[in-house]
Design a protein around this motif. Structure first.
Motif, mmCIF file in Angstrom:
data_model
loop_
_atom_site.group_PDB
_atom_site.id
_atom_site.type_symbol
_atom_site.label_atom_id
_atom_site.label_comp_id
_atom_site.label_asym_id
_atom_site.label_seq_id
_atom_site.Cartn_x
_atom_site.Cartn_y
_atom_site.Cartn_z
ATOM 1 N N LEU A 415 0.803 -1.225 0.000
ATOM 2 C CA LEU A 415 0.000 0.000 0.000
ATOM 3 C C LEU A 415 0.832 1.269 0.000
ATOM 4 C CD1 LEU A 415 -2.868 -1.038 2.460
ATOM 5 C CD2 LEU A 415 -2.934 -0.916 -0.038
ATOM 6 N N LEU A 416 2.032 1.241 0.558
ATOM 7 C CA LEU A 416 2.870 2.446 0.625
ATOM 8 C C LEU A 416 4.057 2.393 -0.318
ATOM 9 C CD1 LEU A 416 2.937 3.121 4.483
ATOM 10 C CD2 LEU A 416 1.693 4.389 2.738
ATOM 11 N N ARG A 417 4.115 1.378 -1.151
ATOM 12 C CA ARG A 417 5.280 1.231 -2.027
ATOM 13 C C ARG A 417 5.392 2.367 -3.025
ATOM 14 N NH1 ARG A 417 9.141 -2.210 -0.113
ATOM 15 N NH2 ARG A 417 8.195 -4.168 0.634
ATOM 16 N N GLY A 418 4.270 2.908 -3.470
ATOM 17 C CA GLY A 418 4.332 3.960 -4.489
ATOM 18 C C GLY A 418 4.331 5.359 -3.923
ATOM 19 N N GLY A 419 4.477 5.514 -2.624
ATOM 20 C CA GLY A 419 4.409 6.837 -2.010
ATOM 21 C C GLY A 419 5.721 7.588 -2.075
ATOM 22 N N PRO A 420 5.731 8.790 -1.490
ATOM 23 C CA PRO A 420 6.947 9.612 -1.512
ATOM 24 C C PRO A 420 8.099 9.000 -0.735
ATOM 25 C CG PRO A 420 5.266 10.550 -0.065
ATOM 26 C CD PRO A 420 4.612 9.449 -0.811
ATOM 27 N N ARG A 421 7.771 8.183 0.261
ATOM 28 C CA ARG A 421 8.809 7.473 1.028
ATOM 29 C C ARG A 421 8.528 5.989 0.873
ATOM 30 N NH1 ARG A 421 9.486 6.042 6.727
ATOM 31 N NH2 ARG A 421 11.674 6.163 7.324
ATOM 32 N N PRO A 422 8.978 5.413 -0.258
ATOM 33 C CA PRO A 422 8.586 4.040 -0.588
ATOM 34 C C PRO A 422 9.106 3.034 0.422
ATOM 35 C CG PRO A 422 10.331 4.780 -2.054
ATOM 36 C CD PRO A 422 9.933 5.976 -1.243
ATOM 37 N N VAL A 423 8.269 2.710 1.363
ATOM 38 C CA VAL A 423 8.614 1.708 2.358
ATOM 39 C C VAL A 423 7.427 0.764 2.485
ATOM 40 C CG1 VAL A 423 7.759 3.164 4.237
ATOM 41 C CG2 VAL A 423 9.356 1.323 4.750
ATOM 42 N N GLY A 424 7.672 -0.494 2.670
ATOM 43 C CA GLY A 424 6.581 -1.448 2.822
ATOM 44 C C GLY A 424 5.759 -1.137 4.061
ATOM 45 N N THR A 425 4.455 -1.340 3.954
ATOM 46 C CA THR A 425 3.581 -1.062 5.090
ATOM 47 C C THR A 425 3.924 -1.954 6.272
ATOM 48 O OG1 THR A 425 1.895 -0.735 3.378
ATOM 49 C CG2 THR A 425 1.182 -0.559 5.653
ATOM 50 N N LEU A 426 4.360 -3.183 5.993
ATOM 51 C CA LEU A 426 4.773 -4.063 7.087
ATOM 52 C C LEU A 426 5.993 -3.512 7.816
ATOM 53 C CD1 LEU A 426 4.273 -7.592 5.469
ATOM 54 C CD2 LEU A 426 3.020 -6.646 7.410
ATOM 55 N N ASN A 427 6.911 -2.905 7.072
ATOM 56 C CA ASN A 427 8.077 -2.293 7.713
ATOM 57 C C ASN A 427 7.651 -1.113 8.579
ATOM 58 O OD1 ASN A 427 9.901 -4.076 6.578
ATOM 59 N ND2 ASN A 427 10.286 -2.812 4.782
ATOM 60 N N LEU A 428 6.676 -0.325 8.083
ATOM 61 C CA LEU A 428 6.175 0.791 8.894
ATOM 62 C C LEU A 428 5.502 0.260 10.150
ATOM 63 C CD1 LEU A 428 5.490 3.745 9.395
ATOM 64 C CD2 LEU A 428 3.450 3.443 7.963
ATOM 65 N N LEU A 429 4.684 -0.783 9.999
ATOM 66 C CA LEU A 429 4.028 -1.367 11.161
ATOM 67 C C LEU A 429 5.054 -1.881 12.162
ATOM 68 C CD1 LEU A 429 1.500 -2.404 12.635
ATOM 69 C CD2 LEU A 429 1.586 -4.442 11.193
ATOM 70 N N ALA A 430 6.107 -2.505 11.672
ATOM 71 C CA ALA A 430 7.156 -3.011 12.565
ATOM 72 C C ALA A 430 7.860 -1.867 13.280
ATOM 73 C CB ALA A 430 8.152 -3.847 11.770
ATOM 74 N N SER A 431 8.182 -0.817 12.544
ATOM 75 C CA SER A 431 8.867 0.327 13.156
ATOM 76 C C SER A 431 7.995 0.976 14.219
ATOM 77 C CB SER A 431 9.225 1.353 12.082
ATOM 78 O OG SER A 431 10.101 0.792 11.118
#
Length: 1193
Positions: A415-431
Motif C-alpha cells: 500500500l505504501l510502495r508507491g508513495g513519496p517514502r517508498p517503504v513497505g507497510t509491514l516495515n512501517l508497522l514493525a517500526s
C-alpha cells in the motif's frame, strides 16, 4: 427566514387566553427554578409532570419557547411539546402536523445564533420525532418541501449559523431514525423499521452529499479567510454528520417494490430481538470495525476526488494549525480523522468484483494520506513524549488495523510502495510497534496510558494479518514481513527482559489492579507469540540463547555470592514468553505443534539443532537445576511457578506425541513402521516434526524428560511449603497434563519418583497432608488417573485400592471412635476430615472404566461412615458441602457402570443421605432472609442445595445409559424415577422462587426438572396439588428468566408435559387429570388449568417479548401440544388479538397469519417429528410477519 404562525395557532388569542398562557409560563419557570432547591424539588417535579400530561399543551409550549427568558423552561416546553404531539397525534389534522414540524424548523433557524445550544438541540430533536411520526403518512411532496428548506440551510444560503443548525437537524434525524437511538412512540416495531429503511434508501446518501458540500464550502471560506469564525464550526459539524452516517447500521437488503413500497429483507434473527438493525460483525481485533453501505454508495464515497478532498482537508489542518493552538484535539481535526478512519473501514459490495483492484487503490490513497500521522515513528513518538497530543497517532493506528483487517499481508505491504517514502507497510508497522514497545518500557509515569493503548491496537494489526478470521484464506507472510516480525519480537523481548530485571526488587501487591495487569500481560504474550511464530528461525533461538545464558549464571549465585533476584525475574518472564511461543493453551483439546515450527528444518542432520528443540532443552536444563540441592536455594517460588506453568503447557504438545512420525495429512507409505531416526537416515534430513519426535518421543528422549518432570513436580510440591500458588499450578495444570494421555501414564506408573509420590500420598505423609484441601483433591485425581497406564484391569484396580485404602481406613476409624461427637469438633479434626473428603472426591472424578470397580468399592466402604459424618457435622456447612460434592462426583462416575445390585445399594444410600439432610433441615433459609442476602459469603449457604440437585440429576441419567440387566433375575432394577422424585420431594421444601434467582442453583434445578418431565411425565400427574403447584410456579419463573438456557429448559419441560397429556387423552386416559382442569380460585372465580395457563404465557412470550432466535424452536415445540390440548382457548386468544387490532389492514394480516399458522404446510394434529418440524417453519414465518406490528416501541 420568517416566523409566521399558522392560523390554528392564532385562533382565540384573546386577553383571557394570553393571561392563561402567561400563568402557565410562570408556573413552569417557577418549577424549573425550584428544581435547584432540595426543599422544593418534589413539588417542582410534580408541576412539570402535570404540565407534560396536560391536554393540548402545544400552544402553551410555543408561547413559553417564544417568550420565556429561562432556558430550562424553554427546554421543558420543547420536551412537553414532543411528548404531547406524539400522544395526541391522531387528533391533529394534516395541516396541524405539517405546521408543527415547520414551526420547529423555523424556530431554530430564527434563533440559530442563540447561545443556548441545549434548547436548540431539543427543539431539533422534537422536529425529528415529529417528522418520523408522520413519515409513512406524509406524501412525497410534503417531505420534499421540508427537506428543500433543510437543504437550503445546510448549503449555507441563510448564513453559517443557520447552516450549522441545518446540519444539526440532519444529525437529529439520523439519530431518531436509527434503531438503537430511536425515541419511544408507542407504535409497532414494524413502523420504526420501515422508517429506517425509507430513510436509508431515499435520503441518507443525499444527507451525506449535502454535508460534504457544506464541509467543502465552509472549509474553503475558512482557509481563505473570507468567511466568519463559524465556518470552522460548520465544517466540523458537517464532518461529524458524515461520520455519523457511516456509523449507520446498513441493512443492505433494501429494494423498492413494483408499487413503490420498500421491501425490507427479513431474517430470522432480527424478527425476535429488540434491535431492528443488522447484527454487528465480530472482528478479530476489537479496534477494527466494518462499514458496509452497499453498491449504491459507490459513487458517493469512493470517487478519488471525494476521498482526496478529506485527506487534503486534514493535511491543510495540520499545516495551518486551524482550530487553535490545540488544533490536534480540536473537534475540527478529530472529526476529520474519524471520517478518514471510517473510510478505511469500507468493505463489502460497495467495491466492484475486480480482483480487489478498486479496494486496493482506495486503501493506497488513504494510506498515503495517513502515513504522515505515523511516519517517521521515532520522531512522532519523541514528540508525544515531549508533550504533543497522542490522539492523531492513535487514530493512525486505528486506521492501520482497519486496513489490515481488509487485506492480505502481501497487499497490505504494497500500500505504501508507491508513495513519496517508498517503504513497505509491514516495515512501517514493525517500526511503529518497536518504537511503542521501547516507549512503554521507558515510561515512568503510570498515568500515561497512551503507549499501552497504542500497543494494543498495533498488536491487533499483527493479529489480523497473521491470523485472519477465515483461516482458509491465510496467506504466507512476504519475506520482508518475516524480517519485520523478527525485529518486533527482538524489541519486545529486549524491553521486557530489562523491565523484568528492573522490577526484581519491587514489592508485590495482590490487588485487583495486579490481576488485571497479569491478564493484560497474558493477552500481549499471546499476540506477540503470533509475531514470533512468523519468524521462528530468528525468534525461537533467541529465547533459547537467553534462557541458556541465565542458566549458566545461576550456579554463580549460590552461597549468597551474587544477588540472583534480577536473573530469576528475567527467567520468569522468558519462560512465560517461551510457553506462549512454543504451544497453545489447548482449551480442552490436545494442541498441535504450531505449523510454522513443525515445518521448520533444523538445517543439519542433527535434530537437536531444531529451534523448538533448542528452546525446549534450555527450559528442561533450567528445570533440572531446581533438582540440585546446591542450586535450589537460589530458585524462588515465583521462578518455579513459571517452570511448572511452562511444562504444564508444553507437555500436551511435545512430550511423547501419540501420533509421532505422522503428519496431519500423511498417508501410509513404505516408511510406515520405521522410527523417525530411521526415516532421517534414509532421507538424509530431518524435518521439524521428526526432529521433535526424536528429541521428546517415546523412542527418543521422552522417557528421560518425563522422569525429570516428575521429579520437578515433586520438588515444587514439597520444597517450598506454604507456597499455595506454586502448588496449585503443579496440581491443577502440570500434573493433569502429565496424566492426560495413556501412553505417558504407561511410563509414569513405572517410575520410582511417581511411585514414591503415590506412596507418600496414600499414607498421608505430613508434607502432602499439609497441602490445602483443594490441592489434595487435584493431586488425588492425577494419581488415580495415572492408573490408566497399568497393564491390565486387575492391576489398575489394585493400584487404586492401594492408593485409597489407607484413606478409607482413616475415615472409618474416625467414625467409629466412641468420643467422635466431641472429638470431631476440634479444628484439626475438621481440617483432617475436609482433606480426606477432598482426596476421595479427586479419586471419584478420576473414575475410568478400568478403575471403576475399585472406586465403587471404596465408596461403598465409606457409606456408613459418611452418614455418621453428615449427622455429626450438621452445623459445619463446609464439611457438609464437601461430603455432598464427593457423593455427587462418585455417583456421576459410577452410574453408567453399575449392575442392578450395585445400583440398588447406591440408590438406597442416596435416599438415606437425603433423608438425614432434610431431617436436620441443613441449608434451609427462609425467604425473608434470602431476599436480604448481600455478601458472597452468605450465598455459600445455598451451595449444598445446588449439589443435591446435581446428585439427583446424575441419578436420573441412570435410565438413559443403563444397558445392564441382572442375568439371574435375583435383583429387580430400582425405579429411578421414584428415587429422584422422592429426592425432589425432600429438597423442594428447602427451596423458594427467591433462591432460584441465584444463577447456578437455578440452572441446576431447571436442568433436572426438564429432564424429569421429559423422561417421567406420568410421575408428575400423580403429584399432590401442592407439589404440582410448586413445579408450575417455578416454570412460570423460568419462562420470565433472563438466562436463555433457563427459558429453553422451561419450554422443554412444558413441551414434555403438554405432549404427555395430549397423547394420554388421545388414548382415552386422563393425562394430567385434575391438574389440567380449571378450579375455583380463592375469590370463587374459576382458575384456569395449568395447560391453559401456559398456552397464554407462551403466546404472550412469543408475540410480545424480546428473546433470542434460538428459543423459537423449543417454544414452537411447546406451543403445538398446548394448542392441541386447548384448541378453544387458542381460538379465543386469537380472536382477542384480532379485535384489539383497530387497523383494518393489519387486522387482515393478523387473521391471515393465524390461519396460515395451523392450516398451511400440511400441519396436522399429530405430534410426530415431521409435523413438529413443519409447525416450526410456520411459526418462524408467523412471527416474522406479525411481531413487527404487534409489538410497540
Amino acid at each position: 427566514m420568517g416566523m409566521e404562525q399558522p392560523a390554528w395557532q392564532q385562533q382565540g388569542m384573546l386577553g383571557s387566553d394570553m393571561e392563561r398562557l402567561m400563568v402557565t409560563m410562570q408556573a413552569v419557570e417557577q418549577a424549573c427554578s425550584g428544581l435547584q432547591e432540595p426543599n422544593n424539588r418534589a413539588a417542582a417535579e410534580a408541576t412539570l409532570l402535570a404540565f407534560r400530561r396536560s391536554s393540548h399543551p402545544v400552544q402553551a409550549c410555543q408561547y413559553i419557547l417564544e417568550h420565556s427568558h429561562l432556558a430550562t423552561a424553554r427546554f421543558q416546553a420543547a420536551a412537553t411539546m414532543q411528548e404531547a404531539a406524539v400522544r395526541e397525534w391522531t387528533l391533529l389534522s394534516a395541516e396541524d402536523k405539517n405546521s408543527l414540524r415547520t414551526y420547529c424548523l423555523h424556530y431554530v433557524m430564527a434563533r440559530a445564533e442563540a447561545g443556548e445550544p441545549f434548547v436548540q438541540s431539543k427543539v431539533l430533536a422534537v422536529a425529528a420525532v415529529l417528522l418520523k411520526r408522520g413519515w409513512l403518512d406524509s406524501v412525497a411532496t410534503e417531505k420534499e418541501s421540508f427537506f428543500n428548506e433543510v437543504r437550503v440551510a445546510v448549503l449555507g444560503t441563510h448564513g453559517p449559523a443557520a447552516q450549522r443548525s441545518g446540519i444539526a437537524l440532519l444529525e437529529s434525524l439520523v439519530s431518531e431514525f436509527s434503531p438503537s437511538t430511536a425515541s419511544a412512540m408507542g407504535l409497532p416495531a414494524e413502523f420504526h423499521e420501515h422508517c429506517r429503511a425509507s430513510l436509508e434508501l431515499d435520503y441518507l446518501q443525499q444527507f451525506y452529499s449535502w454535508a460534504q458540500d457544506a464541509a467543502v464550502s465552509s472549509a474553503e471560506r475558512a482557509f481563505q479567510g473570507v468567511g466568519t469564525p463559524l465556518d470552522v464550526n460548520v465544517c466540523s459539524a458537517a464532518l461529524h454528520l458524515m461520520s455519523q452516517i457511516l456509523n449507520w447500521e446498513f441493512q443492505g437488503t433494501l429494494v423498492r417494490g413494483p408499487n413503490g413500497s420498500i421491501v425490507v429483507g427479513k431474517n430470522r434473527s432480527n424478527a425476535f430481538t429488540s434491535s431492528m438493525g443488522r447484527e454487528s460483525i465480530k472482528r478479530p481485533g476489537e479496534h477494527a470495525s466494518v462499514v458496509q453501505p452497499g453498491p449504491a454508495w459507490h459513487d458517493t464515497l469512493l470517487p478519488p476526488n471525494r476521498v482526496g478532498w478529506v485527506l487534503e482537508l486534514y493535511a491543510r489542518i495540520r499545516q495551518g494549525g486551524l482550530g487553535g493552538s490545540g488544533w490536534i484535539d480540536s473537534p475540527f481535526a478529530v472529526n476529520a480523522r474519524q471520517l478518514i478512519v471510517q473510510l478505511c473501514s469500507l468493505s463489502g459490495s460497495i467495491f466492484p468484483v475486480d480482483g480487489n483492484t478498486t479496494q486496493d487503490l482506495h486503501l493506497q490513497r488513504l494510506m498515503s494520506g495517513i502515513s504522515p500521522w505515523l511516519d517517521p515513528p521515532e520522531h512522532i513518538v519523541r514528540a508525544i513524549k515531549s508533550g504533543t497530543s497522542e490522539s492523531e497517532f492513535l487514530d493512525g493506528c486505528r486506521a492501520l488495523v482497519a486496513v489490515a483487517s481488509l487485506t492480505s499481508p502481501s497487499a497490505f505491504d504494497q500500500l505504501l510502495r508507491g508513495g513519496p517514502r517508498p517503504v513497505g507497510t509491514l516495515n512501517l508497522l514493525a517500526s511503529l510497534t518497536c518504537e511503542i514497545i521501547k516507549a512503554s518500557g521507558a515510561q515512568n509515569n503510570e498515568e500515561e496510558t497512551w503507549t499501552g493503548e497504542a500497543l494494543d491496537i498495533l498488536l491487533d494489526s499483527w493479529t489480523v494479518l497473521l491470523q485472519p478470521v477465515d483461516l482458509s484464506k491465510r496467506i504466507p507472510f512476504p519475506p520482508n514481513g518475516i524480517d519485520a516480525a523478527a525485529a518486533v519480537f527482538h524489541a519486545y523481548v529486549e524491553t521486557h527482559v530489562k523491565a523484568a530485571a528492573a522490577s526484581a526488587h519491587e514489592e508485590g501487591d495482590d490487588t485487583e489492579q495486579l490481576r488485571a495487569a497479569i491478564a493484560a500481560r497474558d493477552e500481549h504474550l499471546s499476540a506477540i507469540a503470533l509475531v514470533a511464530r512468523a519468524a521462528p528461525s530468528a525468534t525461537v533461538p533467541l529465547l533459547a540463547m537467553l534462557i541458556s545464558e541465565r542458566c549458566t549464571w545461576l550456579p554463580q549465585c549460590t552461597g549468597g555470592r551474587v544477588d540472583p533476584t534480577s536473573v530469576l525475574e528475567e527467567l520468569h518472564w522468558l519462560l512465560l514468553m517461551s510457553g506462549h511461543v512454543l504451544a497453545d493453551s489447548g482449551d480442552g483439546e490436545t494442541p498441535l505443534v504450531p505449523e510454522s515450527l513443525s515445518a521448520l528444518s533444523p538445517g543439519t542432520a542433527d535434530p537437536v539443532n531444531h529451534p523448538a528443540v533448542l528452546l525446549s532443552q534450555a527450559s528442561i536444563d533450567l528445570a533440572r537445576q531446581s533438582l540440585e540441592t546446591s542450586i535450589r536455594e537460589v530458585f524462588s517460588p515465583r521462578l518455579m511457578e513459571a517452570v511448572v506453568w511452562f511444562f504444564g503447557r508444553w507437555v500436551d504438545t511435545y512430550l511423547m506425541p501419540a501420533d509421532a512420525g505422522r503428519g496431519p495429512n500423511s498417508t501410509p507409505s513404505s516408511n510406515e513402521g520405521e522410527l523417525p531416526g530411521q526415516i532421517a537416515s534414509n532421507t538424509g534430513q530431518f524435518d521439524g516434526r521428526n526432529s521433535l519426535v526424536v528429541a521428546f518421543g517415546e523412542e527418543g528422549g521422552g522417557k528421560a524428560v518425563l522422569e525429570t518432570l516428575v521429579r520437578v513436580a515433586v520438588t515444587a510440591l514439597t520444597a517450598w511449603p506454604g507456597e499455595r500458588t506454586l502448588q496449585e499450578i503443579v496440581c491443577f495444570q502440570f500434573l493433569p497434563a502429565l496424566v492426560r494421555r495413556r501412553n505417558i501414564c504407561a511410563h509414569l506408573v513405572t517410575m520410582e519418583a511417581w511411585q514414591e509420590l503415590a506412596h507418600a500420598f496414600a499414607y498421608q505423609q505430613p508434607t502432602l497432608s499439609a497441602l490445602a484441601a483443594p490441592i489434595q483433591r487435584a493431586l488425588s485425581e492425577a494419581l488415580c488417573k495415572s492408573a490408566a497406564g497399568m497393564s491390565s484391569g486387575d492391576a489398575t484396580n489394585q493400584y487404586v485400592k492401594d492408593l485409597l485404602g489407607p484413606i478409607t481406613g482413616s475415615i472409618t476409624g474416625l467414625s467409629k471412635r466412641e468420643d467422635f461427637q466431641t472429638f470431631a469438633q476440634q479444628p484439626d479434626v475438621i481440617l483432617q476430615v475436609s482433606c480426606l473428603m477432598e482426596r476421595l472426591r479427586g479419586a471419584a472424578r478420576a473414575t475410568l472404566p478400568r478403575s471403576q470397580k475399585a472406586i465403587f468399592e471404596v465408596g461403598a466402604a465409606v457409606m456408613e461412615p459418611l452418614l455418621i459424618l453428615l449427622q455429626t457435622y450438621k452445623h459445619q456447612s463446609s464439611v457438609v458441602y464437601l461430603l455432598l460434592k464427593y457423593v455427587v462426583d462418585w455417583v456421576d462416575g459410577q452410574v453408567a457402570f453399575l449392575e442392578a445390585k450395585e445400583t440398588a445399594i447406591l440408590f438406597h444410600f442416596c435416599v438415606r443421605l437425603l433423608e438425614i439432610y432434610s431431617a436436620h433441615n441443613i441449608g434451609k433459609v427462609s425467604v425473608s432472609k434470602s431476599m436480604n442476602l448481600i455478601s458472597e459469603s452468605q450465598t455459600e449457604k445455598y451451595k449444598d442445595l445446588r449439589v443435591l440437585l446435581q446428585l439427583l440429576t446424575n441419578l436420573s441419567s441412570k435410565d438413559l445409559i443403563d444397558f445392564a440387566c441382572d442375568l439371574n433375575g435375583e435383583v429387580e432394577n430400582p425405579d429411578v424415577a421414584q428415587v429422584v422424585y422422592l429426592g425432589l420431594h425432600i429438597i423442594t421444601p428447602l427451596m423458594s422462587v427467591d433462591l432460584l434467582k441465584y444463577p447456578k442453583l437455578c440452572r441446576q434445578y431447571f436442568t433436572l426438572l426438564a429432564h424429569m418431565l421429559e423422561v417421567y411425565p406420568e410421575k408428575v400427574a400423580k403429584l399432590s396439588t401442592e407439589g404440582f403447584g410448586r413445579i408450575v410456579g417455578t416454570l412460570d419463573f423460568g419462562l420470565r428468566h433472563q438466562d436463555v438456557e433457563v427459558v429453553n429448559m422451561s419450554l422443554t419441560a412444558l413441551n414434555a408435559v403438554a405432549f404427555y397429556h395430549y397423547h394420554a387423552v388421545c388414548r382415552g386416559q386422563e393425562g394430567l387429570g385434575a391438574h389440567a382442569l380449571s378450579t375455583p380460585g380463592p375469590d370463587g372465580a374459576p382458575k384456569e388449568g395449568v395447560l391453559a395457563h401456559f398456552l397464554r404465557s407462551v403466546m404472550q412470550f412469543l408475540l410480545f417479548e424480546d428473546y433470542s432466535n434460538e428459543l423459537v424452536e423449543p417454544a414452537a415445540d411447546a406451543l403445538l401440544p398446548l394448542i392441541l390440548c386447548n384448541t378453544g382457548l387458542y381460538q379465543k386468544l386469537a380472536q382477542e388479538l384480532l379485535e384489539g387490532q383497530k387497523n383494518a389492514i393489519l387486522q387482515s394480516r393478523l387473521a391471515t397469519a393465524f390461519h396460515v399458522l395451523l392450516n398451511s404446510n400440511n400441519v396436522s394434529s399429530s405430534l410426530d417429528r415431521n409435523n413438529r418440524r413443519r409447525f416450526r417453519e410456520n411459526l418462524y414465518l408467523f412471527l416474522s410477519d406479525v411481531r413487527g406490528f404487534l409489538r410497540t416501541r
